[in-house]
Design a protein around this motif. Sequence first.
Motif, PDB file in Angstrom:
ATOM      1  N   VAL A   5       4.453  13.676   1.722  1.00  0.00           N
ATOM      2  CA  VAL A   5       5.366  12.567   1.990  1.00  0.00           C
ATOM      3  C   VAL A   5       4.527  11.288   2.106  1.00  0.00           C
ATOM      4  O   VAL A   5       3.588  11.224   2.889  1.00  0.00           O
ATOM      5  CB  VAL A   5       6.174  12.795   3.284  1.00  0.00           C
ATOM      6  CG1 VAL A   5       7.072  11.594   3.584  1.00  0.00           C
ATOM      7  CG2 VAL A   5       6.982  14.074   3.190  1.00  0.00           C
ATOM      8  N   ALA A   6       4.889  10.296   1.316  1.00  0.00           N
ATOM      9  CA  ALA A   6       4.176   9.015   1.320  1.00  0.00           C
ATOM     10  C   ALA A   6       4.748   8.086   2.379  1.00  0.00           C
ATOM     11  O   ALA A   6       5.861   8.257   2.866  1.00  0.00           O
ATOM     12  CB  ALA A   6       4.291   8.352  -0.047  1.00  0.00           C
ATOM     13  N   ASN A   7       3.964   7.096   2.698  1.00  0.00           N
ATOM     14  CA  ASN A   7       4.358   5.968   3.534  1.00  0.00           C
ATOM     15  C   ASN A   7       3.909   4.726   2.774  1.00  0.00           C
ATOM     16  O   ASN A   7       2.973   4.794   1.978  1.00  0.00           O
ATOM     17  CB  ASN A   7       3.672   6.067   4.898  1.00  0.00           C
ATOM     18  CG  ASN A   7       3.959   4.880   5.786  1.00  0.00           C
ATOM     19  OD1 ASN A   7       3.117   4.010   5.927  1.00  0.00           O
ATOM     20  ND2 ASN A   7       5.123   4.845   6.374  1.00  0.00           N
ATOM     21  N   ALA A   8       4.556   3.617   2.993  1.00  0.00           N
ATOM     22  CA  ALA A   8       4.183   2.387   2.300  1.00  0.00           C
ATOM     23  C   ALA A   8       4.436   1.194   3.202  1.00  0.00           C
ATOM     24  O   ALA A   8       5.233   1.262   4.134  1.00  0.00           O
ATOM     25  CB  ALA A   8       4.972   2.243   1.003  1.00  0.00           C
ATOM     26  N   GLY A   9       3.744   0.109   2.900  1.00  0.00           N
ATOM     27  CA  GLY A   9       3.954  -1.160   3.584  1.00  0.00           C
ATOM     28  C   GLY A   9       3.916  -2.275   2.561  1.00  0.00           C
ATOM     29  O   GLY A   9       3.187  -2.182   1.569  1.00  0.00           O
ATOM     30  N   TYR A  10       4.691  -3.323   2.800  1.00  0.00           N
ATOM     31  CA  TYR A  10       4.843  -4.408   1.847  1.00  0.00           C
ATOM     32  C   TYR A  10       4.846  -5.745   2.581  1.00  0.00           C
ATOM     33  O   TYR A  10       5.468  -5.866   3.634  1.00  0.00           O
ATOM     34  CB  TYR A  10       6.184  -4.318   1.111  1.00  0.00           C
ATOM     35  CG  TYR A  10       6.553  -2.932   0.642  1.00  0.00           C
ATOM     36  CD1 TYR A  10       6.250  -2.515  -0.645  1.00  0.00           C
ATOM     37  CD2 TYR A  10       7.215  -2.036   1.487  1.00  0.00           C
ATOM     38  CE1 TYR A  10       6.600  -1.243  -1.080  1.00  0.00           C
ATOM     39  CE2 TYR A  10       7.563  -0.774   1.063  1.00  0.00           C
ATOM     40  CZ  TYR A  10       7.253  -0.380  -0.223  1.00  0.00           C
ATOM     41  OH  TYR A  10       7.593   0.874  -0.651  1.00  0.00           O
ATOM     42  N   VAL A  11       4.211  -6.741   1.987  1.00  0.00           N
ATOM     43  CA  VAL A  11       4.317  -8.103   2.493  1.00  0.00           C
ATOM     44  C   VAL A  11       4.403  -9.036   1.289  1.00  0.00           C
ATOM     45  O   VAL A  11       3.559  -8.979   0.388  1.00  0.00           O
ATOM     46  CB  VAL A  11       3.131  -8.496   3.400  1.00  0.00           C
ATOM     47  CG1 VAL A  11       3.284  -9.929   3.884  1.00  0.00           C
ATOM     48  CG2 VAL A  11       3.021  -7.557   4.600  1.00  0.00           C
ATOM     49  N   TYR A  65       0.842  -1.195   0.000  1.00  0.00           N
ATOM     50  CA  TYR A  65       0.000   0.000   0.000  1.00  0.00           C
ATOM     51  C   TYR A  65       0.874   1.241   0.000  1.00  0.00           C
ATOM     52  O   TYR A  65       2.037   1.209   0.398  1.00  0.00           O
ATOM     53  CB  TYR A  65      -0.961   0.028   1.197  1.00  0.00           C
ATOM     54  CG  TYR A  65      -0.290   0.189   2.536  1.00  0.00           C
ATOM     55  CD1 TYR A  65       0.133   1.437   2.998  1.00  0.00           C
ATOM     56  CD2 TYR A  65      -0.063  -0.912   3.344  1.00  0.00           C
ATOM     57  CE1 TYR A  65       0.755   1.585   4.220  1.00  0.00           C
ATOM     58  CE2 TYR A  65       0.559  -0.774   4.574  1.00  0.00           C
ATOM     59  CZ  TYR A  65       0.970   0.472   5.007  1.00  0.00           C
ATOM     60  OH  TYR A  65       1.596   0.621   6.219  1.00  0.00           O
ATOM     61  N   VAL A  66       0.261   2.339  -0.450  1.00  0.00           N
ATOM     62  CA  VAL A  66       0.850   3.675  -0.367  1.00  0.00           C
ATOM     63  C   VAL A  66      -0.213   4.568   0.250  1.00  0.00           C
ATOM     64  O   VAL A  66      -1.394   4.459  -0.074  1.00  0.00           O
ATOM     65  CB  VAL A  66       1.262   4.199  -1.760  1.00  0.00           C
ATOM     66  CG1 VAL A  66       1.690   5.658  -1.696  1.00  0.00           C
ATOM     67  CG2 VAL A  66       2.367   3.336  -2.353  1.00  0.00           C
ATOM     68  N   ARG A  67       0.210   5.446   1.126  1.00  0.00           N
ATOM     69  CA  ARG A  67      -0.697   6.410   1.761  1.00  0.00           C
ATOM     70  C   ARG A  67       0.100   7.638   2.161  1.00  0.00           C
ATOM     71  O   ARG A  67       1.344   7.619   2.145  1.00  0.00           O
ATOM     72  CB  ARG A  67      -1.370   5.809   2.983  1.00  0.00           C
ATOM     73  CG  ARG A  67      -0.382   5.531   4.096  1.00  0.00           C
ATOM     74  CD  ARG A  67      -1.064   4.947   5.311  1.00  0.00           C
ATOM     75  NE  ARG A  67      -0.071   4.645   6.319  1.00  0.00           N
ATOM     76  CZ  ARG A  67      -0.183   4.942   7.584  1.00  0.00           C
ATOM     77  NH1 ARG A  67      -1.254   5.554   8.037  1.00  0.00           N
ATOM     78  NH2 ARG A  67       0.754   4.635   8.441  1.00  0.00           N
ATOM     79  N   ALA A  68      -0.590   8.678   2.560  1.00  0.00           N
ATOM     80  CA  ALA A  68       0.097   9.847   3.117  1.00  0.00           C
ATOM     81  C   ALA A  68       0.695   9.452   4.462  1.00  0.00           C
ATOM     82  O   ALA A  68       0.036   8.799   5.278  1.00  0.00           O
ATOM     83  CB  ALA A  68      -0.877  11.008   3.288  1.00  0.00           C
ATOM     84  N   ASN A  69       1.944   9.841   4.689  1.00  0.00           N
ATOM     85  CA  ASN A  69       2.589   9.527   5.954  1.00  0.00           C
ATOM     86  C   ASN A  69       1.911  10.253   7.109  1.00  0.00           C
ATOM     87  O   ASN A  69       1.703   9.677   8.169  1.00  0.00           O
ATOM     88  CB  ASN A  69       4.077   9.886   5.895  1.00  0.00           C
ATOM     89  CG  ASN A  69       4.830   9.365   7.088  1.00  0.00           C
ATOM     90  OD1 ASN A  69       4.698   8.211   7.451  1.00  0.00           O
ATOM     91  ND2 ASN A  69       5.621  10.218   7.704  1.00  0.00           N
ATOM     92  N   GLN A  70       1.567  11.504   6.884  1.00  0.00           N
ATOM     93  CA  GLN A  70       0.870  12.324   7.879  1.00  0.00           C
ATOM     94  C   GLN A  70      -0.089  13.251   7.133  1.00  0.00           C
ATOM     95  O   GLN A  70       0.129  13.551   5.964  1.00  0.00           O
ATOM     96  CB  GLN A  70       1.864  13.161   8.696  1.00  0.00           C
ATOM     97  CG  GLN A  70       2.844  12.350   9.515  1.00  0.00           C
ATOM     98  CD  GLN A  70       2.198  11.601  10.658  1.00  0.00           C
ATOM     99  OE1 GLN A  70       1.215  12.043  11.236  1.00  0.00           O
ATOM    100  NE2 GLN A  70       2.743  10.442  10.993  1.00  0.00           N
ATOM    101  N   PRO A  71      -1.102  13.752   7.804  1.00  0.00           N
ATOM    102  CA  PRO A  71      -2.027  14.682   7.139  1.00  0.00           C
ATOM    103  C   PRO A  71      -1.476  16.116   7.122  1.00  0.00           C
ATOM    104  O   PRO A  71      -0.400  16.395   7.636  1.00  0.00           O
ATOM    105  CB  PRO A  71      -3.273  14.592   8.023  1.00  0.00           C
ATOM    106  CG  PRO A  71      -2.742  14.272   9.386  1.00  0.00           C
ATOM    107  CD  PRO A  71      -1.528  13.405   9.150  1.00  0.00           C
TER     108      PRO A  71
END
Length: 167
Positions: free
Chosen positions: A83-89, A71-77
């Motif tokens: 700045v994006a944040n992401a998680g991977y599995v 996923y990709v999302r905004a790291n903070q509002p």
Amino acid sequence: MATGEAGGIIRPVTPADHDAIWAILEPVLRAGETLAVDRAISREDALALWLSPDRTVRVVEGDGTLLGTFYVRANQPGGSNHVANAGYVTAGHATGRGVARRMCAASFDLARDLGFSAMQYNFVVSSNSRAVALWQAMGFAIVGRVPDAFAHPTLGLVDTFVMHRYL
């Protein structure tokens, strides 16, 4: 859809993917070694978290199965929403096949398409040496260390890293 060295395609999630996503997430969540999520989280709660509306989620499909999800999302509002944040599995059966590298590279493209100019990982478990090495190879720098921030099930308290790179 994109193809690459890890084979298969990267595509948006569909409701038909939920069982396969859970099959990828569950062993990683139960192991409790890399993600800051309750090891006893239910299937329903895990899927609700992974697929939450603030995340743009993708899967890697190949060989007739899902090889990974990210996923990709905004790291903070607000003032930090550039700045994006992401998680991977990666699925257990696909480990060592370049799937994580491929998801990371695809997340950069997705983040740029979504208007982000940088990416930050807030909580990389230091004992996850394969991930730390991969993220560094993908251009991330360790910009912070949080001592004893993660309770690893076999190693005890370990540090976490904050990692950053521009897109």
